[in-house]
Design a protein around this motif. Structure first.
Motif, PDB file in Angstrom:
ATOM      1  N   SER A  30      -3.685  -1.969  -1.450  1.00  0.00           N
ATOM      2  CA  SER A  30      -4.650  -1.174  -0.636  1.00  0.00           C
ATOM      3  C   SER A  30      -6.723  -1.741  -0.731  1.00  0.00           C
ATOM      4  O   SER A  30      -6.943  -1.397   0.074  1.00  0.00           O
ATOM      5  CB  SER A  30      -4.308   0.172  -1.475  1.00  0.00           C
ATOM      6  N   LYS A  78     -11.500   1.342  -2.514  1.00  0.00           N
ATOM      7  CA  LYS A  78     -11.775   2.368  -1.798  1.00  0.00           C
ATOM      8  C   LYS A  78     -11.358   3.360  -2.049  1.00  0.00           C
ATOM      9  O   LYS A  78     -10.076   3.365  -3.807  1.00  0.00           O
ATOM     10  CB  LYS A  78     -11.048   2.443  -0.265  1.00  0.00           C
ATOM     11  N   ARG A 106      -8.958   6.454   3.769  1.00  0.00           N
ATOM     12  CA  ARG A 106      -7.892   6.312   4.422  1.00  0.00           C
ATOM     13  C   ARG A 106      -7.693   5.534   5.713  1.00  0.00           C
ATOM     14  O   ARG A 106      -7.394   4.876   6.356  1.00  0.00           O
ATOM     15  CB  ARG A 106      -7.264   7.404   4.957  1.00  0.00           C
ATOM     16  N   HIS A 161      -9.283   1.162   6.364  1.00  0.00           N
ATOM     17  CA  HIS A 161     -10.097   0.165   6.037  1.00  0.00           C
ATOM     18  C   HIS A 161     -10.371  -0.030   6.772  1.00  0.00           C
ATOM     19  O   HIS A 161     -10.387  -0.878   7.994  1.00  0.00           O
ATOM     20  CB  HIS A 161      -8.675  -0.477   4.747  1.00  0.00           C
ATOM     21  N   ARG A 192      -5.072   2.645   6.266  1.00  0.00           N
ATOM     22  CA  ARG A 192      -5.420   2.225   4.579  1.00  0.00           C
ATOM     23  C   ARG A 192      -3.823   1.959   4.196  1.00  0.00           C
ATOM     24  O   ARG A 192      -3.489   1.041   3.681  1.00  0.00           O
ATOM     25  CB  ARG A 192      -5.937   3.078   3.888  1.00  0.00           C
TER      26      ARG A 192
END
Length: 400
Positions: A319, A331, A336, A338, A348
């Motif tokens: 992630s 993060k 949610r 990226h 994400r």
């Protein structure tokens, strides 16, 4: 091994006989386990010899078929081997020391103690427990198999009745055409999974939807007097409600896994430790409700059945890393989306699914598996064939 399950039609006397057989099987298991605990170093022969002594000492144990008693000893033996294997592998945490069973729901017969009727729609149990002939309800066709291929027969007790399972030793594999498509899956709580193409499968949340009804029946159980017939009825009603939720979750995982496997030649997914994840009490209920492990089991089962490649990859940093340039973009769980300096901006879970697929391809390459072509990505949507869900990769085949 193919397991074929049928609903058994029983009368009151047969129900009592089945319950007695299950209790006897549990009694043998617990006695053999106690013998192993009290006599360190005893082996397989001593356990089976003690089982023979139990049959000579207790009449109700002798009434149960000898192979059914041996199956109980085999359960103890498997638990002991599993415990020792975990110790040798130095698995952290609980090593799985064998425990006594307070309750059990099944009795298992091997190649004797039962006889399939000529119509193959009923089975007759011939030991002295008095179960007798059970009519079978189901759509499986037992005519296809020789009786000699049936290695085990189990009677399983559930909240909605009794079931008979036949374990048939056959090759269950099927040949399907290759699709030339590969996919990575990232499971989650908001969506059941997100694949590397960006498709999201919504989470059904069966337990959350049925929680109100479950609480209602749980309150009814708590209001009944302990030991009363009404309390038993309330417990059974609660059990049937839980069983419905469990079956919904199981069928959902099976249906999705079959669709994903048939649509792709390689499926990559996360090697998650569910036992560790549910230690977070804020998310434990939602994680258990999602049924990720069941989904993984069915992926591996259908992968073996249809000859597809399934790869479990380490979920670490899937992630956090950018799927485009590989840069680490830290993060929190609440973030949610990226966003990377290279200009890559994805959901994400979509970014994680791409990283999972990339890891799987590198793993497959090292193990010597050869993929002929990446081909086209395909949607994992049920009933796929929707052309709007298919996107071309336009990438050359990697040389492994």
């Amino acid at each position: 091994m193919l397991v074929m399950e049928f609903k058994a039609v029983t009368n009151k006397a047969q129900k009592l006989a089945i319950d007695e057989a299950i209790r006897t099987s549990r009694f043998v298991r617990n006695k053999v386990l106690r013998y192993w605990m009290d006599n360190k170093g005893v082996g397989k022969k001593e356990l089976y010899r003690y089982n023979t002594d139990l049959r000579a000492e207790f009449k109700f144990v002798e009434d149960l078929n000898s192979h059914a008693c041996q199956a109980s000893v085999e359960n103890v033996e498997r638990a002991i081997h599993s415990f020792y294997d975990n110790c040798k592998k130095k698995i952290p945490g609980n090593k799985g020391y064998p425990r006594f069973k307070k309750s059990s729901r099944s009795v298992e017969y091997k190649t004797s103690g039962w006889k399939l009727c000529p119509d193959k729609k009923s089975v007759n149990f011939t030991d002295k427990k008095g179960i007798g002939k059970l009519k079978l309800k189901g759509t499986w066709d037992l005519w296809r198999f020789d009786v000699k291929l049936i290695k085990r027969v189990r009677i399983v007790s559930r909240a909605d009745g009794y079931y008979v399972q036949f374990c048939v030793k056959v090759d269950n594999s099927e040949t399907v055409e290759t699709t030339g498509k590969i996919i990575g899956l990232d499971v989650g709580l908001k969506d059941f999974y997100t694949d590397s193409n960006g498709y999201r499968e919504p989470s059904p949340r069966f337990y959350r939807k049925g929680e109100k009804r479950l609480k209602f029946y749980q309150r009814r159980v708590s209001r009944k007097k302990k030991g009363s017939a009404n309390r038993k009825k309330a417990i059974n009603r609660l059990g049937r409600t839980h069983l419905k939720v469990s079956r919904q979750r199981q069928e959902h995982a099976k249906r999705l896994a079959r669709c994903v496997i048939r649509s792709n030649d390689l499926v990559a997914y996360e090697d998650l430790r569910i036992k560790n994840l549910i230690k977070n009490h804020c998310l434990a209920k939602s994680i258990n409700d999602a049924g990720w492990y069941q989904f993984r089991e069915w992926l591996e089962y259908f992968g073996q059945k249809f000859g597809r490649i399934t790869v479990a990859v380490n979920p670490a940093y899937t992630s956090q890393n950018c799927s485009n340039c590989g840069e680490v973009v830290k993060k929190s769980l609440s973030t949610r989306t990226h966003s990377c300096k290279c200009g890559c901006q994805l959901d994400r879970d979509h970014n994680a699914a791409k990283n999972i697929l990339t890891k799987a391809l590198s793993t497959v390459g090292h193990t010597g598996t050869i993929l002929n072509a990446w081909g086209e990505d395909t949607s994992t949507l049920l009933g796929s064939g929707l052309e709007e869900q298919v996107t071309s990769l336009n990438q050359e085949s990697p040389d492994f």
